[in-house]
Design an enzyme around this catalytic site. Structure first.
Site, PDB file in Angstrom:
ATOM      1  CG  HIS A 292       3.234  -3.365   3.493  1.00  0.00           C
ATOM      2  ND1 HIS A 292       2.335  -3.754   2.556  1.00  0.00           N
ATOM      3  CD2 HIS A 292       2.827  -3.751   4.727  1.00  0.00           C
ATOM      4  CE1 HIS A 292       1.514  -4.484   3.342  1.00  0.00           C
ATOM      5  NE2 HIS A 292       1.756  -4.519   4.556  1.00  0.00           N
TER       6      HIS A 292
ATOM      7  CD  GLN B 289      -5.668   0.362   4.568  1.00  0.00           C
ATOM      8  OE1 GLN B 289      -5.407   1.068   3.841  1.00  0.00           O
ATOM      9  NE2 GLN B 289      -5.145  -1.196   4.620  1.00  0.00           N
TER      10      GLN B 289
ATOM     11  N   GLY C 277       2.117  -4.513  10.649  1.00  0.00           N
ATOM     12  CA  GLY C 277       0.817  -4.163  11.572  1.00  0.00           C
ATOM     13  C   GLY C 277       0.175  -5.408  12.309  1.00  0.00           C
ATOM     14  CB  THR C 278       0.211  -8.936  11.383  1.00  0.00           C
ATOM     15  OG1 THR C 278      -0.288  -8.750   9.888  1.00  0.00           O
ATOM     16  CG2 THR C 278      -0.151 -10.166  11.750  1.00  0.00           C
TER      17      THR C 278
ATOM     18  CG  ASN D 223      -8.793  -3.850   6.053  1.00  0.00           C
ATOM     19  OD1 ASN D 223      -9.527  -3.754   7.370  1.00  0.00           O
ATOM     20  ND2 ASN D 223      -8.758  -5.117   5.683  1.00  0.00           N
TER      21      ASN D 223
ATOM     22  CB  THR E 194      19.433  -7.752  15.523  1.00  0.00           C
ATOM     23  OG1 THR E 194      20.060  -8.544  16.500  1.00  0.00           O
ATOM     24  CG2 THR E 194      20.233  -6.841  14.902  1.00  0.00           C
TER      25      THR E 194
ATOM     26  CB  SER F  59       1.504  -1.399   8.342  1.00  0.00           C
ATOM     27  OG  SER F  59       2.028  -2.176   7.336  1.00  0.00           O
TER      28      SER F  59
ATOM     29  CB  CYS G  72      -4.683 -11.063   4.899  1.00  0.00           C
ATOM     30  SG  CYS G  72      -3.935  -9.561   5.405  1.00  0.00           S
TER      31      CYS G  72
HETATM   32  C1  LIG Z   1      -6.254  -2.311   9.031  1.00  0.00           C
HETATM   33  C2  LIG Z   1      -4.905  -3.225   8.782  1.00  0.00           C
HETATM   34  N1  LIG Z   1      -4.476  -3.950   9.892  1.00  0.00           N
HETATM   35  C3  LIG Z   1      -3.317  -4.711   9.818  1.00  0.00           C
HETATM   36  C4  LIG Z   1      -2.951  -5.118   8.658  1.00  0.00           C
HETATM   37  C5  LIG Z   1      -1.620  -5.773   8.535  1.00  0.00           C
HETATM   38  O1  LIG Z   1      -0.492  -5.294   8.393  1.00  0.00           O
HETATM   39  P1  LIG Z   1       0.928  -5.991   7.736  1.00  0.00           P
HETATM   40  O2  LIG Z   1       0.584  -6.134   6.503  1.00  0.00           O
HETATM   41  O3  LIG Z   1       1.952  -4.858   7.774  1.00  0.00           O
HETATM   42  O4  LIG Z   1       1.076  -7.063   8.823  1.00  0.00           O
HETATM   43  C6  LIG Z   1      -3.337  -4.513   7.387  1.00  0.00           C
HETATM   44  C7  LIG Z   1      -2.998  -4.917   6.172  1.00  0.00           C
HETATM   45  O5  LIG Z   1      -3.622  -5.409   5.439  1.00  0.00           O
HETATM   46  C8  LIG Z   1      -4.628  -3.756   7.538  1.00  0.00           C
HETATM   47  O6  LIG Z   1      -5.307  -3.306   6.286  1.00  0.00           O
END
Ligand SMILES: Cc1ncc(COP(=O)(O)O)c(C=O)c1O
Length: 381
Positions: free
Chosen positions: A201, A179, A71-72, A151, A237, A199, A325
């Site tokens: 995970h 989310q 996601g990041t 989130n 890759t 994302s 985070c």
């Molecule tokens: C709303 C939201 N965006 C982005 C992310 C980041 O995703 P990733 O952990 O896959 O980098 C998160 C993870 O906490 C999230 O909750």
């Protein structure tokens, strides 16, 4: 002690079906998808299948999916990639104060590089207002980034109305759907979404993989240089094993969505009722009628986050004080500060609980009972 995991919004355990799908790939399909020989072709086929599932899940086309490390990266690529590619059209970006740091910090980076960013407010119900967006839009606005579901609070944002507002504006509409993805149906075409982040995970897939949907009409600069992978938008890759795992997680999430939503609704109700029956003083953060069922954010007056999390952990309960985070830091939640004002006690006494696949009804009740006795003890001391 029975450990109870109520932090699925931070990350979720991999589903058994996902692990079972991934394990044989490690040994059987090691080819590089870019290689033209049979080993490469087999790997390419798996990537194509995964991409087809990702695209189908949001009503997009396969070529509109850019597979990322999560996601990041997808959020960074969405904001910075579109800002750089469209700066001849304007230098204004709009987002909200309650976005994930992957969006907020990318926006700050753009500010340092000459872009103007408007951060829209959120209100006590946990929502941004479409009218604020309307007022903030200018002829120079090139990107609007507003998350689908927050989130920390689980509050659903007015994505459809934002899409309607922006459909005839030059600004691209990006939404972080990390989310929202497994709980709400998503149709990027119907909602006029140009870019969308997912994302793996968070939906019981492997960590380190996600995707960004990029509408075929969006101009986007790559942030990495090298090979031709992902149509040059994200060279490197491919992680075939994780793509296969993520694909299975998506399929499970789509097939089970309605059941999961019903189950989590029941869990949320039971959790709150059990706390209330134990006469715990709780205040729910945000308007619950507009929240996804798997997340609940609760303020416990008379306590504080560090005490709560430490005591919960000692009794086997895993929850968090907001974005994982920022876990470990004692910074008040930027989301709750935006909703209730900096300094409001809710910003330092609120906990996010998030339900998931392996939770059972008994776990939810057990957790609420343990939490009730901790909160009563702390509030009385
Ligand atoms: C709303 C939201 N965006 C982005 C992310 C980041 O995703 P990733 O952990 O896959 O980098 C998160 C993870 O906490 C999230 O909750």
């Amino acid at each position: 002690m029975n450990h109870i995991y109520l932090d699925h919004a931070a990350t979720a355990p991999m589903a058994t079906e996902v692990i079972e799908a991934m394990v044989p790939i490690y040994s059987e399909v090691f080819g590089n998808p870019s290689s033209v020989h049979a080993f490469g072709r087999k790997a390419r086929q798996l990537m194509d299948q995964a991409r087809q599932v990702f695209a189908g899940s949001i009503h997009a086309e396969e070529k509109e999916i850019v597979i990322t490390s999560g996601g990041t990266e997808a959020d960074n690529l969405a904001l910075i990639g579109t800002a750089l590619a469209n700066k001849q059209k304007g230098n204004h970006i709009i987002t909200t104060v309650q976005e994930h740091h992957a969006v907020l910090h990318a926006a700050e980076h753009l500010e340092e590089n000459g872009f103007n960013v408007t951060y829209l407010p959120v209100y006590e119900d946990g929502k941004m207002a479409v009218n604020d967006l309307k007022q903030a839009l200018t002829d120079h606005t090139i990107v609007v980034s507003i998350m689908s579901v927050n989130n920390e609070t689980g509050i659903i944002q007015p994505i459809h109305d934002i899409g309607e507002l922006l459909k005839n504006h030059q600004a691209y509409f990006h939404t972080d759907a990390v989310q929202a993805y497994s709980q709400l149906p998503i149709d990027v075409k119907e909602d006029h979404i140009d870019l969308l982040t997912v994302s793996s995970h968070k939906i019981n897939g492997p960590k380190g993989i996600g995707f960004l949907y990029v509408n075929k009409n969006v101009s986007l600069h790559t942030l990495q240089f090298g090979g031709e992978q992902e149509r040059k938008r994200r060279p490197g890759t491919e992680n075939v094993v994780s793509a296969v795992g993520f694909q299975h997680a998506v399929q499970l999430a789509m097939n089970q969505r309605e059941n999961r939503v019903e189950t989590y609704k029941e869990y949320k109700k039971l959790f709150i009722e059990t706390l209330e029956q134990a006469a715990v003083n709780v205040e729910l953060n945000g308007n619950q009628s507009e929240a996804i069922p798997s997340i609940i954010n609760i303020s416990f007056p008379g306590t504080n986050v560090e005490q709560l999390l430490t005591n919960f952990d000692l009794t086997g309960i895993a929850a968090s004080s907001g974005s994982a985070c920022t876990a470990g830091s004692v910074e008040p939640s930027h989301v709750l500060s935006a909703m209730y004002g900096a300094g409001n006690e809710r910003t330092t006494n609120s906990i996010r609980f998030s339900f998931g696949l392996h939770n059972k009804k008994e776990d939810i009740m057990e957790a609420a009972e343990r939490i009730a006795s901790i909160v009563k003890r702390l509030a009385a001391s």
